[in-house]
Write an enzyme that holds these catalytic residues in place. Structure first.
Site, PDB file in Angstrom:
ATOM      1  CB  SER A  68      37.583  40.246  34.355  1.00 29.38           C
ATOM      2  OG  SER A  68      37.290  40.939  35.543  1.00 29.38           O
ATOM      3  CE  LYS A  71      36.801  43.870  34.346  1.00 30.78           C
ATOM      4  NZ  LYS A  71      37.814  43.809  35.433  1.00 30.78           N
ATOM      5  CE1 TYR A 197      33.057  45.867  34.739  1.00 29.71           C
ATOM      6  CE2 TYR A 197      32.040  45.886  36.912  1.00 29.71           C
ATOM      7  CZ  TYR A 197      33.101  45.567  36.086  1.00 29.71           C
ATOM      8  OH  TYR A 197      34.205  44.944  36.601  1.00 29.71           O
ATOM      9  CE1 TYR A 249      41.144  40.442  36.889  1.00 31.52           C
ATOM     10  CE2 TYR A 249      41.557  38.149  37.510  1.00 31.52           C
ATOM     11  CZ  TYR A 249      40.685  39.138  37.065  1.00 31.52           C
ATOM     12  OH  TYR A 249      39.396  38.828  36.793  1.00 31.52           O
ATOM     13  CB  VAL A 267      36.544  36.310  39.712  1.00 33.64           C
ATOM     14  CG1 VAL A 267      37.684  37.292  39.907  1.00 33.64           C
ATOM     15  CG2 VAL A 267      35.238  37.015  39.440  1.00 33.64           C
TER      16      VAL A 267
END
Length: 313
Positions: A68, A71, A197, A249, A267
């Site tokens: 992540s 992103k 992605y 998160y 993660v």
């Protein structure tokens, strides 16, 4: 060399070993099977400053995938490709309070667009906005952008992790098709968007790469090593705001209170953080807490930030 840098050199290894004990309370991510192979007790940190100095401690040579953390940088590339209006027609600007892979709000809230670009649904939408005629062209542009930011042309996709993600990504696939049904993914092939992605999440890095990427954000899009402006300042401002409000998160508020730094976790156990105008920081600690953040890595960042009063607040 500043007094702060000297103290960092002395104390960082000590603080790191104290934080390493926190790994025992976490678990390595296993829902992507390939990630389960990471050493649960590993912990490393690299800090880069604007004068081409770097401090390393612990297991900072460990290779891991961005997950992540990627992103943040696909958001920047999409902003450079589409502008603010183009991006925020497809994703919102608000924290969700839900898990990073939740689809709850897509159905409950009108319009049914992802709340922000750092949750999975939002990042999938952002992946569709990056220029390129084919998935290969898009991922090549993403990889080249990441390589430039990290100062390493050898960054590449970990194919084993990519394939592992592809085979087990039932929820992400569901999210993507829900976005298609909601009109967020218009005139695109869902599986092609997912390929982009999964591949940008599977780019392999180490702590030094993260610290160098964070350093560019710390200096408002300018690379202090090369002297080049790699990203417009306005887009970095947007990205850093999302990192504060959504980057950890649904533990982002607690991290903002305890550490007060823009940060983004993944993660794989990686965390990218920055001290504006001073430092880029890369952390790896594969054992995660219930929110999906590195147990030892979060503790170490909080320790260092508090020791030097780095909080923005």
């Amino acid at each position: 060399m500043s007094a702060e840098w000297n103290e960092l050199q002395t104390q960082l290894p000590v603080w790191l070993e104290a934080s390493r004990q926190r790994a025992a309370s976490g678990k390595v991510a296993a829902y992507i099977p390939e990630l389960a192979n990471a050493p649960a007790d590993a912990l490393g940190m690299t800090i880069c400053d604007g004068h081409q100095q770097a401090l390393t401690a612990g297991d900072c040579g460990l290779q891991f995938t961005l997950q992540s953390i990627s992103k943040v940088f696909t958001l920047l590339l999409a902003l450079m490709d589409q502008g603010e209006e183009g991006v925020f027609a497809k994703v919102g600007m608000e924290p969700t309070g839900d898990n990073f892979n939740s689809m709850l709000k897509l159905e409950l809230v009108d319009p049914g667009i992802p709340f922000n670009p750092l949750i999975n649904a939002g990042a999938i939408a952002v992946s569709s906005l990056i220029h390129g005629a084919t998935p290969a062209e898009k991922i090549n542009r993403i990889a080249a952008f990441f390589q430039e930011l990290a100062g390493d042309a050898a960054l590449k996709i970990n194919e084993a992790v990519y394939l592992s993600e592809t085979k087990t990504a039932h929820r992400n696939r569901s999210l993507a098709y829900f976005l298609k049904a909601n009109g967020v993914l218009e005139d695109v092939d869902v599986e092609e968007v997912l390929e982009v992605y999964f591949k940008h999440c599977s780019i392999e890095v180490n702590c030094m790469h993260l610290a160098r990427m964070a350093l560019v954000l710390a200096f408002d899009g300018a690379d202090p090593v090369s002297g080049r402006q790699l990203v417009p300042r306005r887009y970095v401002q947007i990205a850093k705001t999302f990192m504060i409000t959504c980057g950890m998160y649904n533990e982002s508020g607690a991290f903002a209170i305890r550490a007060g730094l823009p940060a983004k976790s993944g993660v794989s156990g990686g965390i990218l953080a920055l001290v504006p105008g001073k430092y880029g920081i890369g952390v790896i600690g594969p054992a995660l807490n219930s929110k999906g953040n590195s147990t030892a890595g979060v503790h170490l960042l909080e320790t260092v930030s508090n020791a030097f009063d780095w909080s923005l607040f």
